[in-house]
Design a protein around this motif. Structure first.
Motif, PDB file in Angstrom:
ATOM      1  N   GLU A 297      12.371   0.933   2.912  1.00  0.00           N
ATOM      2  CA  GLU A 297      12.896   2.168   2.314  1.00  0.00           C
ATOM      3  C   GLU A 297      11.816   3.235   2.337  1.00  0.00           C
ATOM      4  OE1 GLU A 297      14.249   1.089  -1.573  1.00  0.00           O
ATOM      5  OE2 GLU A 297      16.027   0.064  -0.808  1.00  0.00           O
ATOM      6  N   PRO A 298      11.819   4.073   3.385  1.00  0.00           N
ATOM      7  CA  PRO A 298      10.800   5.130   3.429  1.00  0.00           C
ATOM      8  C   PRO A 298      11.124   6.218   2.417  1.00  0.00           C
ATOM      9  CG  PRO A 298      12.315   5.305   5.286  1.00  0.00           C
ATOM     10  CD  PRO A 298      12.743   4.109   4.510  1.00  0.00           C
ATOM     11  N   MET A 299      10.101   6.665   1.647  1.00  0.00           N
ATOM     12  CA  MET A 299      10.337   7.717   0.680  1.00  0.00           C
ATOM     13  C   MET A 299       9.438   8.918   0.930  1.00  0.00           C
ATOM     14  SD  MET A 299      11.252   5.635  -2.762  1.00  0.00           S
ATOM     15  CE  MET A 299       9.759   4.732  -2.936  1.00  0.00           C
ATOM     16  N   GLY A 300       8.824   8.939   2.074  1.00  0.00           N
ATOM     17  CA  GLY A 300       7.976  10.077   2.397  1.00  0.00           C
ATOM     18  C   GLY A 300       6.531   9.763   2.091  1.00  0.00           C
ATOM     19  N   ALA A 301       6.141  10.023   0.829  1.00  0.00           N
ATOM     20  CA  ALA A 301       4.740   9.809   0.454  1.00  0.00           C
ATOM     21  C   ALA A 301       4.400   8.336   0.437  1.00  0.00           C
ATOM     22  CB  ALA A 301       4.479  10.424  -0.922  1.00  0.00           C
ATOM     23  N   GLU A 302       5.387   7.510   0.167  1.00  0.00           N
ATOM     24  CA  GLU A 302       5.131   6.072   0.171  1.00  0.00           C
ATOM     25  C   GLU A 302       6.347   5.365   0.747  1.00  0.00           C
ATOM     26  OE1 GLU A 302       6.011   6.583  -4.533  1.00  0.00           O
ATOM     27  OE2 GLU A 302       4.019   6.024  -3.820  1.00  0.00           O
ATOM     28  N   THR A 303       6.165   4.069   0.995  1.00  0.00           N
ATOM     29  CA  THR A 303       7.251   3.288   1.562  1.00  0.00           C
ATOM     30  C   THR A 303       7.465   2.057   0.703  1.00  0.00           C
ATOM     31  OG1 THR A 303       6.616   4.037   3.758  1.00  0.00           O
ATOM     32  CG2 THR A 303       8.112   2.147   3.638  1.00  0.00           C
ATOM     33  N   GLU A 304       8.718   1.807   0.373  1.00  0.00           N
ATOM     34  CA  GLU A 304       9.016   0.625  -0.421  1.00  0.00           C
ATOM     35  C   GLU A 304       9.557  -0.440   0.516  1.00  0.00           C
ATOM     36  OE1 GLU A 304      11.169   1.448  -4.104  1.00  0.00           O
ATOM     37  OE2 GLU A 304      12.149  -0.499  -3.925  1.00  0.00           O
ATOM     38  N   LEU A 305       8.964  -1.640   0.416  1.00  0.00           N
ATOM     39  CA  LEU A 305       9.425  -2.754   1.255  1.00  0.00           C
ATOM     40  C   LEU A 305       9.997  -3.828   0.359  1.00  0.00           C
ATOM     41  CD1 LEU A 305       6.208  -3.181   3.443  1.00  0.00           C
ATOM     42  CD2 LEU A 305       8.253  -1.855   4.035  1.00  0.00           C
ATOM     43  N   VAL A 306      11.170  -4.352   0.744  1.00  0.00           N
ATOM     44  CA  VAL A 306      11.659  -5.547   0.089  1.00  0.00           C
ATOM     45  C   VAL A 306      11.313  -6.706   1.009  1.00  0.00           C
ATOM     46  CG1 VAL A 306      13.667  -6.737  -0.844  1.00  0.00           C
ATOM     47  CG2 VAL A 306      13.545  -4.227  -0.949  1.00  0.00           C
TER      48      VAL A 306
ATOM     49  N   ARG B  90       1.262   2.966   0.486  1.00  0.00           N
ATOM     50  CA  ARG B  90       1.035   4.413   0.639  1.00  0.00           C
ATOM     51  C   ARG B  90       1.398   4.834   2.055  1.00  0.00           C
ATOM     52  NH1 ARG B  90      -0.620   7.075  -2.948  1.00  0.00           N
ATOM     53  NH2 ARG B  90      -1.430   6.174  -4.877  1.00  0.00           N
ATOM     54  N   GLY B  91       1.818   6.061   2.192  1.00  0.00           N
ATOM     55  CA  GLY B  91       2.085   6.595   3.513  1.00  0.00           C
ATOM     56  C   GLY B  91       3.306   5.960   4.151  1.00  0.00           C
ATOM     57  N   ARG B  92       3.320   5.939   5.474  1.00  0.00           N
ATOM     58  CA  ARG B  92       4.498   5.463   6.199  1.00  0.00           C
ATOM     59  C   ARG B  92       4.250   4.081   6.749  1.00  0.00           C
ATOM     60  NH1 ARG B  92       6.912  11.115   7.701  1.00  0.00           N
ATOM     61  NH2 ARG B  92       6.233  11.998   5.713  1.00  0.00           N
ATOM     62  N   SER B  93       5.292   3.417   7.099  1.00  0.00           N
ATOM     63  CA  SER B  93       5.161   2.075   7.646  1.00  0.00           C
ATOM     64  C   SER B  93       5.925   2.003   8.953  1.00  0.00           C
ATOM     65  CB  SER B  93       5.704   1.053   6.658  1.00  0.00           C
ATOM     66  OG  SER B  93       5.795  -0.205   7.283  1.00  0.00           O
ATOM     67  N   THR B  94       5.335   1.332   9.924  1.00  0.00           N
ATOM     68  CA  THR B  94       6.015   1.173  11.205  1.00  0.00           C
ATOM     69  C   THR B  94       6.796  -0.121  11.269  1.00  0.00           C
ATOM     70  OG1 THR B  94       4.002   0.224  12.067  1.00  0.00           O
ATOM     71  CG2 THR B  94       4.368   2.565  12.515  1.00  0.00           C
ATOM     72  N   ALA B  95       6.646  -0.929  10.193  1.00  0.00           N
ATOM     73  CA  ALA B  95       7.291  -2.240  10.194  1.00  0.00           C
ATOM     74  C   ALA B  95       8.795  -2.102  10.096  1.00  0.00           C
ATOM     75  CB  ALA B  95       6.761  -3.071   9.033  1.00  0.00           C
ATOM     76  N   GLY B  96       9.511  -3.122  10.597  1.00  0.00           N
ATOM     77  CA  GLY B  96      10.969  -3.126  10.489  1.00  0.00           C
ATOM     78  C   GLY B  96      11.427  -4.434   9.909  1.00  0.00           C
ATOM     79  N   PRO B  97      12.703  -4.528   9.559  1.00  0.00           N
ATOM     80  CA  PRO B  97      13.254  -5.751   8.997  1.00  0.00           C
ATOM     81  C   PRO B  97      13.007  -6.915   9.950  1.00  0.00           C
ATOM     82  CG  PRO B  97      14.828  -3.973   8.803  1.00  0.00           C
ATOM     83  CD  PRO B  97      13.691  -3.447   9.621  1.00  0.00           C
ATOM     84  N   GLY B  98      12.655  -8.083   9.400  1.00  0.00           N
ATOM     85  CA  GLY B  98      12.390  -9.258  10.209  1.00  0.00           C
ATOM     86  C   GLY B  98      10.914  -9.437  10.540  1.00  0.00           C
ATOM     87  N   ASP B  99      10.128  -8.370  10.425  1.00  0.00           N
ATOM     88  CA  ASP B  99       8.694  -8.486  10.710  1.00  0.00           C
ATOM     89  C   ASP B  99       8.018  -9.375   9.671  1.00  0.00           C
ATOM     90  OD1 ASP B  99       9.244  -6.751  12.674  1.00  0.00           O
ATOM     91  OD2 ASP B  99       8.021  -5.076  11.909  1.00  0.00           O
ATOM     92  N   ARG B 100       6.980 -10.074  10.111  1.00  0.00           N
ATOM     93  CA  ARG B 100       6.208 -10.891   9.175  1.00  0.00           C
ATOM     94  C   ARG B 100       4.932 -10.159   8.820  1.00  0.00           C
ATOM     95  NH1 ARG B 100       8.904 -15.500   8.912  1.00  0.00           N
ATOM     96  NH2 ARG B 100       7.404 -16.346   7.443  1.00  0.00           N
ATOM     97  N   ILE B 101       4.645 -10.127   7.547  1.00  0.00           N
ATOM     98  CA  ILE B 101       3.401  -9.474   7.112  1.00  0.00           C
ATOM     99  C   ILE B 101       2.668 -10.415   6.170  1.00  0.00           C
ATOM    100  CG2 ILE B 101       4.244  -7.107   7.345  1.00  0.00           C
ATOM    101  CD1 ILE B 101       4.699  -7.170   4.266  1.00  0.00           C
ATOM    102  N   PHE B 102       1.467 -10.004   5.803  1.00  0.00           N
ATOM    103  CA  PHE B 102       0.691 -10.765   4.818  1.00  0.00           C
ATOM    104  C   PHE B 102       0.443  -9.895   3.598  1.00  0.00           C
ATOM    105  CE2 PHE B 102      -0.376 -12.652   8.920  1.00  0.00           C
ATOM    106  CZ  PHE B 102      -0.080 -13.991   8.660  1.00  0.00           C
ATOM    107  N   LEU B 103       0.485 -10.547   2.413  1.00  0.00           N
ATOM    108  CA  LEU B 103       0.240  -9.825   1.170  1.00  0.00           C
ATOM    109  C   LEU B 103      -1.068 -10.308   0.572  1.00  0.00           C
ATOM    110  CD1 LEU B 103       3.814 -10.169  -0.358  1.00  0.00           C
ATOM    111  CD2 LEU B 103       2.881  -8.220   0.945  1.00  0.00           C
ATOM    112  N   ALA B 104      -1.866  -9.342   0.098  1.00  0.00           N
ATOM    113  CA  ALA B 104      -3.131  -9.713  -0.536  1.00  0.00           C
ATOM    114  C   ALA B 104      -3.181  -9.113  -1.931  1.00  0.00           C
ATOM    115  CB  ALA B 104      -4.295  -9.196   0.301  1.00  0.00           C
ATOM    116  N   PRO B 105      -2.667  -9.836  -2.951  1.00  0.00           N
ATOM    117  CA  PRO B 105      -2.665  -9.275  -4.300  1.00  0.00           C
ATOM    118  C   PRO B 105      -4.081  -9.133  -4.830  1.00  0.00           C
ATOM    119  CG  PRO B 105      -1.441 -11.363  -4.185  1.00  0.00           C
ATOM    120  CD  PRO B 105      -2.111 -11.181  -2.874  1.00  0.00           C
ATOM    121  N   ASP B 106      -4.305  -8.069  -5.579  1.00  0.00           N
ATOM    122  CA  ASP B 106      -5.609  -7.802  -6.170  1.00  0.00           C
ATOM    123  C   ASP B 106      -5.696  -8.576  -7.492  1.00  0.00           C
ATOM    124  OD1 ASP B 106      -7.776  -6.830  -7.450  1.00  0.00           O
ATOM    125  OD2 ASP B 106      -7.244  -4.702  -7.233  1.00  0.00           O
ATOM    126  N   PRO B 107      -6.624  -9.540  -7.594  1.00  0.00           N
ATOM    127  CA  PRO B 107      -6.674 -10.361  -8.823  1.00  0.00           C
ATOM    128  C   PRO B 107      -6.882  -9.532 -10.081  1.00  0.00           C
ATOM    129  CG  PRO B 107      -8.561 -10.782  -7.381  1.00  0.00           C
ATOM    130  CD  PRO B 107      -7.621  -9.919  -6.607  1.00  0.00           C
TER     131      PRO B 107
END
Lengths: 293, 280, 350
Positions: free
Chosen positions: C297-306, C319-336
């Motif tokens: 869900e692009p919102m301009g200044a930021e992008t929300e990904l489910v 932040r910013g825009r994302s080139t990713a699309g549905p089905g892409d695999r990504i990695f998440l690195a939560p900040d402890p």
């Protein structure tokens, strides 16, 4: 949480709520007074007057009473139902959106808005067998002698019902009309799209939405018609030979004869029928209130 | 217009014409006789040969045995109607405000008592009322009829006003309380101005009810100085050779004001008076 | 100007208790927001302060004076209602001056005060109009004007913005805040909208089921929610929360290891916990927890990904825009540092 110790000096108690309650009681008092003085006391006293079994004995032995009960039952069953079938039909007519139908509805209301005496007398006069306009025209057009509309007890009762319907029909048409207007238009449009005929629209859309209103109104009208004094009294006065009385006029007749206990007894006889209906109506309206509040 | 449209329009007229005749014939009959001379009245014509206003002149001049008290009767009718309207309005408005806005304890019971009175057939209540008025020594006083009519009119008046009150937003009362209004100020400065349309409807309702009443009037009032026009009209039929043309002229005069008032305030009446009924 | 103090306030409607002993002190000049889902008792609490509801138990004091038994009009408060509650038969001028008129103040004083309030709220041109002739925002301002004119000790707002459309709501929000900064009148403001609470309040009391869940400054609540309820209520989009167990200095959940920093007291080995992390603290990285994108869900200044981790949907804010699309695999690195841990049973912060 900051724990600032605030001293709470107690104040002289000043019950805000009770001032408002006091005002409420003061404002309610006038009506309560009216109710006590002009409803509760008279009714209680009247019931006390009607406590003697002898009153009922003489009442039941009075041949006029028997005729009256029959008349009343017929009057209620025929007049009320006929009136409501007509009102239901006419309410369907008056909801048509035409300018001239609006005008007609304005005229249609007249019988309800004007007092009973002039119009009932007018009808009584029209029905006079010798020089009333009805029999005059019957003779002129068909060369027949019209019947004695008001001196034949059965015909006279039928005419009284007609007068009652003439006067009460507009009000109930108006009520049922409001009921019809409350039905969402989309339902009819959907029914049209589904290919419903006029009768099917009535059966599947109108009637289900109106049934409760129709039944409630009929009950209410039943109670009120029981108290319709004018239609009968002003048309026939109970004549001939006290054969066209209904309970309402009979009660008043006993008053005129100075037989108050009989008058009350006449009313008490009807209470077993009236009170359940009154109770039902009160429950309906109070129940409605709970839903809305 | 297509033929189908024409047909449906014709069907409407097929209903309209009988309805119109049914409604107007008795009324036209009154009018016809009121402008006919005594001789031509019984000719069976639909319009008199020589229409005349003479009957009205006779009525206004009280020129007949039955009309000797015409003006005093009209005055009594008016007095009784206005008094009933004012008192009913006052009593019902206060009660509706107390029940609906102040939520007074016992308000529900009082409302039920009022509804009970409303549903009891009027002719039934007349008998005990007659007796009670005798006990109170009010028979033959115009007040007896006024009070009786107030008794009959207030229940419905309270019911309608309560329904209308309940529709006012509750926050208005709270805002007024916070603004510092006492109950009396809330009533006078906020409640009454907002209720004006319903108040007009109720006043008119009570006024017409009292003006039109016959049964209670003829039961409670028989002295010739106190009887209203309705009872006066009733006297016409006490003998066989009644002057029908005068009766009809008087009846027309009696019937016109309520009709006029009804039409003047119809805007308020129809909405105000049917709303309560339809809800049930 | 005054302080307000609730102490051990209880309220029952019939036999149903709705407030279970609320204590809350509001400082002089403070802007206090009561926020919570509908039915949490926040409006009831406000209405008790206004004198519109009886107090079942406890006491309320304004400026150190217990007002329990005082009628609304004697409490020296002004209230702005959700429906505005303007008197329909009075002009704007009459509406605003009504309370002073009831106090039988002098005519020119009323004029003066109404004019002053109208000036603050830009209502000058509308003074002779009726409420029905005004727009929603104008009506809202008249309701506020009516409160200002009285110069009360405390302003009460009961969801004043919820009848306005989104754009107007934002505008009125800053207007009310500016007004408060100008008048410095103690304010109690009730809303169900946590954004309103965050943006306007000096302090927020988050309420739920008749209790205060947490009291604090807006960012305190955001950064250190005291329990699971506050964590999920404050913040939009809401915090991601899922079940896990403490294992070796991290949390095992959704088939992955989630980094966490434990305070000295919490985090027993094997403890059942709820792991919470806000969407903006879940930025995609080159390595970490594997996830699959479901919706972008692009919102301009930021992008929300489910995204999906295992079978659980999480929300990620970048932040910013994302080139990713549905089905892409990504990695998440939560900040402890930004991971929130709550006890699974009690819901309290660890």
């Amino acid at each position: 949480m900051s724990a600032i110790a605030i001293p709470h000096p107690p104040l002289a108690p000043k019950r805000g709520l009770s001032t408002w309650q006091t005002w409420g009681l003061i404002l309610l008092a006038p009506y309560v007074l009216v109710f006590l003085v002009f409803v509760l006391y008279p009714v209680s006293y009247g019931l006390w007057l009607a406590r003697h079994p002898e009153s009922y004995k003489t009442l039941f032995e009075d041949p006029v009473f028997f005729t009256t009960v029959i008349n009343t039952i017929f009057f209620l069953l025929v007049a009320v139902n006929l009136k409501f079938i007509l009102a239901l039909y006419l309410s369907g007519f008056f909801v048509h959106e035409r300018r001239w139908i609006r005008w007609l509805s304005v005229i249609f209301i007249i019988p309800w808005a004007v007092p009973a005496i002039p119009t009932v007398y007018s009808i009584r006069f029209m029905l006079n067998p010798e020089w009333g306009v009805v029999n005059s025209l019957l003779f002129r057009w068909f060369q027949i002698d019209g019947p004695n509309w008001l001196t034949d007890p059965q015909l006279a009762m039928a005419m009284a019902m007609l007068v009652h319907i003439w006067k009460a029909l507009p009000f109930w048409t108006l009520i049922l009309m409001a009921g019809r207007l409350a039905i969402p238009k989309e339902l009819y449009e959907a029914a049209s799209v589904d290919g419903a005929s006029a009768w099917q629209k009535f059966k599947y859309v109108t009637w289900p939405s109106m049934r409760t209103l129709y039944v409630t109104s009929t009950l209410l009208s039943l109670i009120w018609t029981l108290g319709d004094f004018n239609s009968v009294y002003l048309l026939t006065g109970g004549q001939p030979a006290d054969k066209t009385h209904v309970l309402a006029t009979l009660g008043i007749r006993y008053i005129r004869l100075d037989q108050l206990d009989h008058a009350m007894a006449t009313i008490v006889v009807a209470l077993p029928f009236v009170l359940p209906m009154v109770y039902f109506m009160m429950k309906r309206l109070s129940g409605d209130e709970q839903k809305t509040s | 217009m297509t033929s189908r449209k024409l047909l449906s329009e014709a069907k409407l007229w097929l209903v309209a014409i009988p309805v119109l005749l049914w409604t107007l014939i008795p009324i036209y009959h009154i009018f016809l006789f009121s402008i006919s001379t005594k001789d031509s009245a019984f000719s069976g014509r639909l319009w008199p040969k020589q229409p005349t206003l003479h009957n009205f002149v006779t009525v206004f001049n009280q020129d007949h045995f039955y009309l000797h008290h015409f003006w005093s009767q009209i005055w009594n009718s008016l007095w009784i109607a206005v008094a009933t309207g004012v008192i009913t309005l006052a009593i019902a408005t206060c009660a509706a405000f107390a029940i609906s806005r102040l939520k007074v304890r016992g308000g529900r019971t009082v409302m039920n008592a009022a509804l009970f009175t409303y549903f009891i057939p009027a002719a039934f209540l007349a008998v005990p009322m007659y007796k009670a008025m005798g006990t109170y020594g009010l028979l033959n006083s115009r007040w007896s009829l006024v009070l009786a009519m107030v008794t009959i009119a207030s229940p419905y008046a309270i019911w309608v006003l309560k329904q209308a009150s309940d529709k006012l937003p509750w926050e208005l009362d709270e805002a007024a309380r916070i603004d510092g209004a006492t109950p009396a100020q809330l009533f006078r400065l906020v409640y009454l101005p907002l209720m004006v349309p319903s108040l007009v409807a109720i006043f008119t309702y009570a006024l017409l009810l009292a003006w039109n009443e016959y049964l209670y009037a003829f039961l409670l009032l028989s002295h010739e100085n106190t009887i209203p026009l309705a009872v006066g009209l009733g006297h016409f039929l006490s003998s066989d050779d009644s002057p029908w043309e005068l009766l009809m002229a008087t009846a027309l005069i009696y019937g016109l004001p309520p009709a006029a008032i009804y039409y003047a305030f119809r805007r308020y009446m129809v909405g105000g008076l049917t709303s309560g009924a339809v809800k049930s | 100007m005054a302080s307000v103090s609730f102490s051990q306030i209880q309220k029952s409607f019939g036999k149903t208790p709705v407030l279970h002993g609320i204590s809350l002190d509001i400082a002089d000049g403070e802007f206090m927001v009561l926020v919570g889902p509908s039915g949490c008792g926040k409006s009831t609490l406000l209405r008790m302060l206004a004198g519109l509801e009886d107090i079942t138990a406890g006491s309320i004091a304004i400026d150190g004076r217990v007002v329990n038994e005082l009628d609304s009009k004697d409490r020296d408060i002004a209230m702005v209602f959700q429906s505005y509650a303007l008197y329909p038969h009075m002009t704007v001028r009459e509406n605003m001056g009504f309370s002073l008129r009831l106090r039988e103040e002098k005519r020119n004083l009323i004029e003066e005060r109404v004019a002053a309030a109208a000036k603050i709220l830009n209502l000058g041109p509308y003074l002779d109009r009726y409420p029905r002739e005004l727009s929603g925002g104008q009506r809202q301002r008249v309701a506020m004007g009516r409160a200002i004119v009285r110069d009360p000790k405390v302003f009460l707002f009961d969801e004043p913005l919820s009848n306005l459309d989104a754009k107007l709501r934002v505008a009125m929000r800053s207007e009310i805040k500016a007004l408060h900064q100008r008048l410095k009148t103690t304010t109690v403001y009730v809303t169900h909208d946590q954004v309103e609470a965050m943006t306007m309040a000096d302090r927020i009391a988050v309420m739920n089921e008749g209790r205060i869940e947490q009291l604090g400054r807006p960012l305190e609540l955001y950064d250190r929610p005291a329990n699971l309820f506050v964590a999920q209520f404050i913040g939009s989009p809401a915090m991601n929360v899922f079940d896990g167990a403490v294992k070796g200095g991290a949390v095992e959940a959704l088939g992955a290891r989630w980094p966490a920093s434990f305070s000295k007291s919490g985090g027993l080995e094997g403890q059942r916990v709820k792991y919470g992390v806000r969407p903006e603290h879940l930025e995609p990285a080159s390595s970490g927890i594997a996830a699959e994108i479901v919706v972008v869900e692009p919102m301009g200044a930021e992008t929300e990904l489910v995204v999906k981790v295992g079978d659980t949907s999480l929300i990620v804010m970048t932040r910013g825009r994302s080139t990713a699309g549905p089905g892409d695999r990504i990695f998440l690195a939560p900040d402890p540092a930004h991971a929130h841990l709550f006890d699974a049973a009690s819901g309290l912060r660890i």
